[in-house]
Scaffold this motif. Structure first.
Motif, PDB file in Angstrom:
ATOM      1  N   ALA A 119     -73.502  36.736  16.581  1.00 31.68           N
ATOM      2  CA  ALA A 119     -73.242  38.424  15.405  1.00 31.68           C
ATOM      3  C   ALA A 119     -71.635  38.007  14.884  1.00 31.68           C
ATOM      4  N   VAL A 120     -70.879  38.314  16.362  1.00 32.51           N
ATOM      5  CA  VAL A 120     -69.398  38.246  14.890  1.00 32.51           C
ATOM      6  C   VAL A 120     -69.434  36.294  14.211  1.00 32.51           C
ATOM      7  N   GLY A 121     -69.905  35.904  14.229  1.00 33.84           N
ATOM      8  CA  GLY A 121     -69.995  34.399  13.424  1.00 33.84           C
ATOM      9  C   GLY A 121     -70.328  34.559  11.965  1.00 33.84           C
ATOM     10  N   HIS A 122     -71.374  35.797  12.346  1.00 38.58           N
ATOM     11  CA  HIS A 122     -72.493  35.783  10.896  1.00 38.58           C
ATOM     12  C   HIS A 122     -70.999  37.236  10.159  1.00 38.58           C
ATOM     13  N   LEU A 123     -70.949  37.797  10.826  1.00 39.64           N
ATOM     14  CA  LEU A 123     -70.061  38.887  10.713  1.00 39.64           C
ATOM     15  C   LEU A 123     -68.769  38.133   9.313  1.00 39.64           C
ATOM     16  N   ALA A 124     -68.290  37.212  10.591  1.00 41.87           N
ATOM     17  CA  ALA A 124     -67.282  36.567   9.833  1.00 41.87           C
ATOM     18  C   ALA A 124     -67.266  35.320   8.673  1.00 41.87           C
ATOM     19  N   ALA A 125     -68.451  34.851   9.039  1.00 32.99           N
ATOM     20  CA  ALA A 125     -68.833  33.830   7.094  1.00 32.99           C
ATOM     21  C   ALA A 125     -69.279  35.337   6.134  1.00 32.99           C
ATOM     22  N   GLN A 126     -69.565  36.274   6.105  1.00 34.14           N
ATOM     23  CA  GLN A 126     -69.934  37.172   5.229  1.00 34.14           C
ATOM     24  C   GLN A 126     -68.846  37.675   4.699  1.00 34.14           C
ATOM     25  N   THR A 127     -68.167  38.438   5.685  1.00 39.09           N
ATOM     26  CA  THR A 127     -67.040  39.109   4.704  1.00 39.09           C
ATOM     27  C   THR A 127     -65.813  38.224   4.457  1.00 39.09           C
ATOM     28  N   ARG A 128     -65.822  36.570   4.307  1.00 40.45           N
ATOM     29  CA  ARG A 128     -65.646  36.059   4.596  1.00 40.45           C
ATOM     30  C   ARG A 128     -63.166  36.096   5.356  1.00 40.45           C
ATOM     31  N   THR A 129     -63.754  36.826   6.571  1.00 37.34           N
ATOM     32  CA  THR A 129     -62.581  36.705   7.281  1.00 37.34           C
ATOM     33  C   THR A 129     -62.340  36.164   8.594  1.00 37.34           C
ATOM     34  N   PRO A 130     -61.437  35.042   8.548  1.00 33.09           N
ATOM     35  CA  PRO A 130     -61.294  34.171   9.277  1.00 33.09           C
ATOM     36  C   PRO A 130     -61.774  33.997  10.493  1.00 33.09           C
ATOM     37  N   LEU A 153     -54.648  23.870  16.133  1.00 31.57           N
ATOM     38  CA  LEU A 153     -54.979  23.688  14.888  1.00 31.57           C
ATOM     39  C   LEU A 153     -53.671  23.063  14.163  1.00 31.57           C
ATOM     40  N   SER A 154     -53.594  22.568  12.752  1.00 32.87           N
ATOM     41  CA  SER A 154     -51.888  22.164  12.609  1.00 32.87           C
ATOM     42  C   SER A 154     -52.484  23.442  11.308  1.00 32.87           C
ATOM     43  N   GLY A 155     -50.868  23.056  10.701  1.00 31.79           N
ATOM     44  CA  GLY A 155     -50.695  24.059   9.812  1.00 31.79           C
ATOM     45  C   GLY A 155     -52.309  23.780   8.818  1.00 31.79           C
ATOM     46  N   ASP A 156     -52.014  22.236   8.261  1.00 29.41           N
ATOM     47  CA  ASP A 156     -53.394  22.415   7.191  1.00 29.41           C
ATOM     48  C   ASP A 156     -54.685  22.916   7.732  1.00 29.41           C
ATOM     49  N   ALA A 157     -54.915  22.429   8.705  1.00 32.69           N
ATOM     50  CA  ALA A 157     -55.994  23.331   9.801  1.00 32.69           C
ATOM     51  C   ALA A 157     -56.366  25.020   9.480  1.00 32.69           C
ATOM     52  N   LEU A 158     -55.333  25.483   9.608  1.00 26.61           N
ATOM     53  CA  LEU A 158     -55.232  26.935   9.426  1.00 26.61           C
ATOM     54  C   LEU A 158     -55.444  27.266   7.773  1.00 26.61           C
ATOM     55  N   LEU A 159     -54.527  26.423   6.842  1.00 28.25           N
ATOM     56  CA  LEU A 159     -54.817  27.340   5.532  1.00 28.25           C
ATOM     57  C   LEU A 159     -55.885  26.693   5.448  1.00 28.25           C
ATOM     58  N   ALA A 160     -57.327  25.946   5.445  1.00 26.16           N
ATOM     59  CA  ALA A 160     -57.877  25.385   5.544  1.00 26.16           C
ATOM     60  C   ALA A 160     -59.091  26.803   6.259  1.00 26.16           C
ATOM     61  N   ALA A 161     -58.489  26.824   7.394  1.00 23.45           N
ATOM     62  CA  ALA A 161     -59.592  28.143   7.502  1.00 23.45           C
ATOM     63  C   ALA A 161     -59.523  29.814   6.942  1.00 23.45           C
ATOM     64  N   GLU A 162     -58.426  29.855   6.650  1.00 27.46           N
ATOM     65  CA  GLU A 162     -57.751  30.802   5.678  1.00 27.46           C
ATOM     66  C   GLU A 162     -58.488  31.158   3.960  1.00 27.46           C
ATOM     67  N   THR A 163     -58.371  30.311   3.995  1.00 30.61           N
ATOM     68  CA  THR A 163     -59.052  29.646   2.483  1.00 30.61           C
ATOM     69  C   THR A 163     -60.296  31.307   1.718  1.00 30.61           C
ATOM     70  N   GLY A 164     -60.983  30.996   2.642  1.00 27.33           N
ATOM     71  CA  GLY A 164     -61.979  32.015   2.149  1.00 27.33           C
ATOM     72  C   GLY A 164     -61.264  33.631   2.402  1.00 27.33           C
ATOM     73  N   LEU A 165     -60.383  33.824   2.927  1.00 28.16           N
ATOM     74  CA  LEU A 165     -59.558  34.772   2.640  1.00 28.16           C
ATOM     75  C   LEU A 165     -58.606  35.621   1.899  1.00 28.16           C
ATOM     76  N   VAL A 166     -58.129  34.195   1.596  1.00 22.26           N
ATOM     77  CA  VAL A 166     -57.304  34.124   0.404  1.00 22.26           C
ATOM     78  C   VAL A 166     -58.205  34.124  -1.536  1.00 22.26           C
ATOM     79  N   LYS A 167     -58.772  33.929  -0.837  1.00 17.32           N
ATOM     80  CA  LYS A 167     -59.906  33.853  -2.498  1.00 17.32           C
ATOM     81  C   LYS A 167     -60.031  35.316  -2.424  1.00 17.32           C
ATOM     82  N   ARG A 168     -60.650  35.721  -1.391  1.00 15.41           N
ATOM     83  CA  ARG A 168     -60.673  36.791  -1.291  1.00 15.41           C
ATOM     84  C   ARG A 168     -59.883  38.372  -1.283  1.00 15.41           C
ATOM     85  N   VAL A 169     -58.782  38.005  -1.230  1.00 12.98           N
ATOM     86  CA  VAL A 169     -56.568  38.501  -1.667  1.00 12.98           C
ATOM     87  C   VAL A 169     -56.766  38.573  -3.082  1.00 12.98           C
ATOM     88  N   ASP A 170     -57.416  37.245  -3.566  1.00 13.90           N
ATOM     89  CA  ASP A 170     -57.222  36.492  -5.212  1.00 13.90           C
ATOM     90  C   ASP A 170     -57.922  37.490  -6.115  1.00 13.90           C
TER      91      ASP A 170
END
Length: 495
Positions: free
Chosen positions: A331-342, A353-370
């Motif tokens: 359920a928390v995973g569904h919540l993360a996907a629907q709200t674009r929360t990492p 995780l590498s720095g690039d992997a963390l940036l990729a994981a936060e892409t949805g949140l960054v777009k949401r902020v933009d």
């Protein structure tokens, strides 16, 4: 100008719409604070366990709402045609404490679907208008037909000291009203009629200023910050879609706690035997009957005598509580996907995780902020224009309509990554001031750093000249005077 009757009618209509909106806003605010009523899958479970988990909530709403707000930081304002950010606008922003209060405004918009900003002149300091962020439960703006930007009227309504207050903002004037708050006890029809008469809005009596008073800005000074606006419907709160999953998660936790209480250990049952009985004696010590043994005594002493030829003890295994935790994680995973929360914001576990992997994981949140920067930026640009109008800078206010709001970077990067990127951009020819802004400094801090660099250059002119020559591009091989001298020099003749 509006008449008193027209102003009162407008206040009544806008107040009715404000009260309609408040139901959803109050619910979202309660969920954000963790005040979440527990929903049950069956009446039987609610009957026996409802009170037990009344104050429990596994609050994910707050995490979802806070995650974009913490990346929304205004750093300045720049009017169209200007090379640098406007220092006076930033001074007004800082004097009003908006570097912190803006976070409250953004959070109110994320949770409630919208928030508001109010700009008004300060008679004690004409150069510094008063700017405040306002809650959506107290303010409302109406627009002209066919427009989402041209404001027709604004209303702020609040309660204080036994009275309701209302201020109606129109392009040409401002009306102020007041009415008493009345009790909620049961009343007769006659008393209700009297209360209704007393509840009418009346113009506020003010000795120091007229009512209505003229609006010197010529525009409604209340600006709406919508969260996720729609073409024909209300803006959407980030919390609205989380409520249902939040209810489901809380219910699963309640069921797991109940299972843990009743079935988390192996259970044993005695079959084929009568309930143990003990003799019942009178005052003379004579047996007058039998009474069942208190079973709690067996639970404490952990000893039980079982008699009877058919008596036996059976056992069933403890409940598998991991099934509940797996469903909650899904359920928390569904919540993360629907709200674009990492996921690492919600799960609380970090892998290597590498720095690039963390940036990729936060892409949805960054777009949401933009996206929020786009909508909030349009409203804040209008707030900056109102500040300039309140200061009497009409020409600059006109340029601000096509200006821009400066924001801090939405991405979270390490200093090493950021420094490496800036060095590469410098090699491409990007100017220092632009790089300093990308580094995260505010325009005011950039101006201070530039002044420091100039002072250092004055103290060490040789180093400054060397640095200037190093930055100046030299002639390419084969060009200029060196090339001419090289052409005139005769070739060597081998001996």
């Amino acid at each position: 100008m509006a008449t008193l009757e027209e102003a009162l009618r407008l206040v009544s209509l806008m107040e009715a719409e404000l009260l309609r909106r408040r139901i959803a806003i109050d619910r979202n605010n309660a969920y954000y604070r963790g005040e979440q009523p527990l929903k049950f899958a069956s009446d039987e479970f609610a009957k026996f366990h409802g009170d037990r988990y009344r104050d429990f909530s596994d609050n994910w709403v707050q995490v979802v709402a806070d995650s974009p707000v913490e990346r929304l930081t205004v750093t300045g304002f720049k009017a169209a045609g200007e090379e640098r950010a406007n220092a006076e606008l930033w001074r007004v922003w800082q004097v009003n404490g908006l570097d912190t209060d803006s976070q409250l405004g953004f959070l109110g918009s994320v949770v409630g679907g919208r928030s508001f900003a109010l700009v008004w002149g300060d008679p004690d300091d004409e150069d510094t208008p008063v700017v405040t962020f306002e809650d959506a439960t107290q303010c409302i703006v109406t627009y002209e037909a066919g427009s989402r930007r041209r404001r027709r009227a604004g209303l702020k309504r609040w309660q204080d000291g036994g009275y309701d207050y209302a201020t109606l903002y129109l392009p040409e004037e401002v009306w102020k009203f007041r009415r008493p708050q009345l009790g909620m006890r049961d009343k007769s029809a006659q008393e209700s009629d009297i209360d209704e008469e007393l509840r009418r809005w009346l113009p506020r009596e003010m000795e120091e200023e007229p009512n209505p008073q003229p609006n010197p800005m010529g525009v409604v000074p209340l600006v709406e910050l919508p969260n996720k606006p729609m073409l024909v419907a209300d803006p959407i709160s980030d919390v609205t879609g989380v409520v249902a999953l939040q209810d489901a998660i809380n219910l699963l936790w309640a069921q797991m706690f109940t299972a843990s209480d009743y079935a988390s250990f192996p259970q044993r049952v005695v079959m084929g035997a009568e309930r143990p009985m003990i003799p019942k004696l009178n005052a003379a010590g004579e047996i007058i009957g039998k009474e069942p043994v208190d079973l709690q005594k067996f639970a404490v002493e952990r000893v039980l005598w079982v008699t009877g030829k058919d008596a036996k003890i059976a056992e069933w295994q403890a409940a598998n509580l991991a099934a509940y935790t797996q469903i909650i994680e899904n359920a928390v995973g569904h919540l993360a996907a629907q709200t674009r929360t990492p996921q690492h914001y919600l799960v609380g576990k970090m892998a290597n995780l590498s720095g690039d992997a963390l940036l990729a994981a936060e892409t949805g949140l960054v777009k949401r902020v933009d996206e929020k920067k786009l909508w909030y930026g349009q409203a804040l640009r209008e707030v900056a224009r109102l500040i300039l109008l309140a200061r009497g800078e009409d020409a600059m206010a006109k340029d601000m309509r096509a200006g821009s709001v400066l924001w801090a970077d939405s991405e979270s990067r390490s200093y090493a990554q950021l420094a490496d990127a800036l060095v590469k951009l410098k090699d491409l020819g990007f100017p220092f001031e632009w790089l300093a802004l990308r580094y995260g400094l505010t325009p005011t801090e950039v101006a201070d750093v530039v002044a420091m660099r100039e002072r250092e250059a004055e103290m060490d002119p040789v180093a400054a000249a060397t640095a200037m020559l190093a930055r100046r591009p030299g002639p390419a091989p084969g060009d200029g005077e060196d090339a001419d001298a090289e052409a005139e020099e005769p070739d060597e003749v081998p001996v």
